[in-house]
Design a protein around this motif. Structure first.
Motif, PDB file in Angstrom:
ATOM      1  N   LEU A 161      54.077  34.222  55.542  1.00  0.00           N
ATOM      2  CA  LEU A 161      54.894  34.885  56.557  1.00  0.00           C
ATOM      3  C   LEU A 161      55.123  36.334  56.181  1.00  0.00           C
ATOM      4  O   LEU A 161      55.303  36.653  55.002  1.00  0.00           O
ATOM      5  N   ALA A 162      55.131  37.198  57.187  1.00  0.00           N
ATOM      6  CA  ALA A 162      55.479  38.607  56.990  1.00  0.00           C
ATOM      7  C   ALA A 162      55.962  39.146  58.330  1.00  0.00           C
ATOM      8  O   ALA A 162      55.377  38.822  59.372  1.00  0.00           O
ATOM      9  N   GLY A 163      57.017  39.940  58.295  1.00  0.00           N
ATOM     10  CA  GLY A 163      57.519  40.546  59.516  1.00  0.00           C
ATOM     11  C   GLY A 163      56.541  41.573  60.051  1.00  0.00           C
ATOM     12  O   GLY A 163      55.954  42.337  59.278  1.00  0.00           O
ATOM     13  N   LYS A 164      56.356  41.616  61.361  1.00  0.00           N
ATOM     14  CA  LYS A 164      55.339  42.507  61.932  1.00  0.00           C
ATOM     15  C   LYS A 164      55.621  43.974  61.652  1.00  0.00           C
ATOM     16  O   LYS A 164      54.714  44.792  61.631  1.00  0.00           O
ATOM     17  N   LYS A 165      56.890  44.333  61.396  1.00  0.00           N
ATOM     18  CA  LYS A 165      57.215  45.725  61.086  1.00  0.00           C
ATOM     19  C   LYS A 165      57.040  46.048  59.602  1.00  0.00           C
ATOM     20  O   LYS A 165      57.158  47.192  59.200  1.00  0.00           O
ATOM     21  N   ASP A 166      56.766  45.028  58.807  1.00  0.00           N
ATOM     22  CA  ASP A 166      56.583  45.212  57.364  1.00  0.00           C
ATOM     23  C   ASP A 166      55.086  45.238  57.080  1.00  0.00           C
ATOM     24  O   ASP A 166      54.512  44.283  56.550  1.00  0.00           O
ATOM     25  N   SER A 167      54.443  46.356  57.442  1.00  0.00           N
ATOM     26  CA  SER A 167      52.979  46.435  57.440  1.00  0.00           C
ATOM     27  C   SER A 167      52.347  46.158  56.078  1.00  0.00           C
ATOM     28  O   SER A 167      51.270  45.565  56.005  1.00  0.00           O
ATOM     29  N   ASP A 168      53.018  46.564  54.990  1.00  0.00           N
ATOM     30  CA  ASP A 168      52.443  46.298  53.668  1.00  0.00           C
ATOM     31  C   ASP A 168      52.303  44.795  53.433  1.00  0.00           C
ATOM     32  O   ASP A 168      51.267  44.333  52.930  1.00  0.00           O
ATOM     33  N   TYR A 169      53.319  44.036  53.810  1.00  0.00           N
ATOM     34  CA  TYR A 169      53.260  42.591  53.571  1.00  0.00           C
ATOM     35  C   TYR A 169      52.402  41.862  54.601  1.00  0.00           C
ATOM     36  O   TYR A 169      51.876  40.786  54.307  1.00  0.00           O
ATOM     37  N   VAL A 170      52.228  42.443  55.768  1.00  0.00           N
ATOM     38  CA  VAL A 170      51.276  41.879  56.721  1.00  0.00           C
ATOM     39  C   VAL A 170      49.873  41.973  56.114  1.00  0.00           C
ATOM     40  O   VAL A 170      49.108  41.005  56.136  1.00  0.00           O
ATOM     41  N   LYS A 171      49.546  43.121  55.522  1.00  0.00           N
ATOM     42  CA  LYS A 171      48.242  43.303  54.881  1.00  0.00           C
ATOM     43  C   LYS A 171      48.089  42.369  53.677  1.00  0.00           C
ATOM     44  O   LYS A 171      47.023  41.783  53.458  1.00  0.00           O
ATOM     45  N   LEU A 172      49.154  42.249  52.875  1.00  0.00           N
ATOM     46  CA  LEU A 172      49.091  41.369  51.705  1.00  0.00           C
ATOM     47  C   LEU A 172      48.905  39.913  52.135  1.00  0.00           C
ATOM     48  O   LEU A 172      48.148  39.161  51.515  1.00  0.00           O
TER      49      LEU A 172
END
Length: 178
Positions: A161-172
């Motif tokens: 899971l990653a918040g859509k506004k948290d782009s670094d964690y979306v990529k991770l």
């Protein structure tokens, strides 16, 4: 979270944390469990699954990573974590929490009802200076060994899971998914 925050760093090291997780399962009479974690908790859950695969039935990881691969970047992160630990030691928990909550990532918390904001703040203020400082030094992203190369060995069901506004964690999360 209700235990004392020891001054020595050893109980905050990843190995010690994994031992503590094993102990929790042993005391509960469980051979394995699902590991659910956010941020540092997600990194810890992933380390537990990699290093103690028989103990983990599945993973739910929010805003997690398998670590910082570059030695230089990991050392730079240790320096940043150590500087933050020093600010916490000097300024205390309240100043740290106020600084932390000003990060853009937490801007949405300002939209919560006042009672919920106050309860959230109250929980954060229960942290102890020594616990925060030693957590950064012993379990911060810079002090953790990366486990990217071990991910193919994982066979347990995993939700990332990653918040859509948290782009670094979306990529991770996309990279963790492989």
């Amino acid at each position: 979270g209700q235990k004392a925050a020891p001054e020595e760093l050893e109980p905050y090291a990843m190995r010690a944390c994994l031992d503590q997780l094993d102990d929790v399962l042993d005391r509960a009479g469980l051979k394995a469990a699902w590991a659910v974690g956010y941020s540092m908790g997600a990194r810890t859950a992933l380390q537990w699954a990699v290093h103690r695969p028989r103990r983990v039935q599945g993973l739910i990881l929010e805003s997690g990573t398998a670590g910082i691969e570059s030695d230089r970047e990991r050392i730079n992160r240790q320096v940043l974590d150590d500087a933050l630990a020093g600010r916490i030691r000097r300024g205390g928990v309240k100043a740290f929490v106020e600084e932390w909550l000003e990060k853009p990532l937490f801007a949405g918390l300002k939209n919560l009802p006042q009672a919920e904001r106050e309860a959230n703040l109250g929980r954060r203020l229960l942290n102890r200076t020594t616990g925060l400082v030693n957590s950064l030094r012993g379990m911060g992203a810079g002090s953790m060994d990366p486990v990217w190369k071990d991910l193919p060995k994982l066979t347990v069901p995993t939700l990332l899971l990653a918040g859509k506004k948290d782009s670094d964690y979306v990529k991770l999360a996309a990279r963790l998914k492989g």
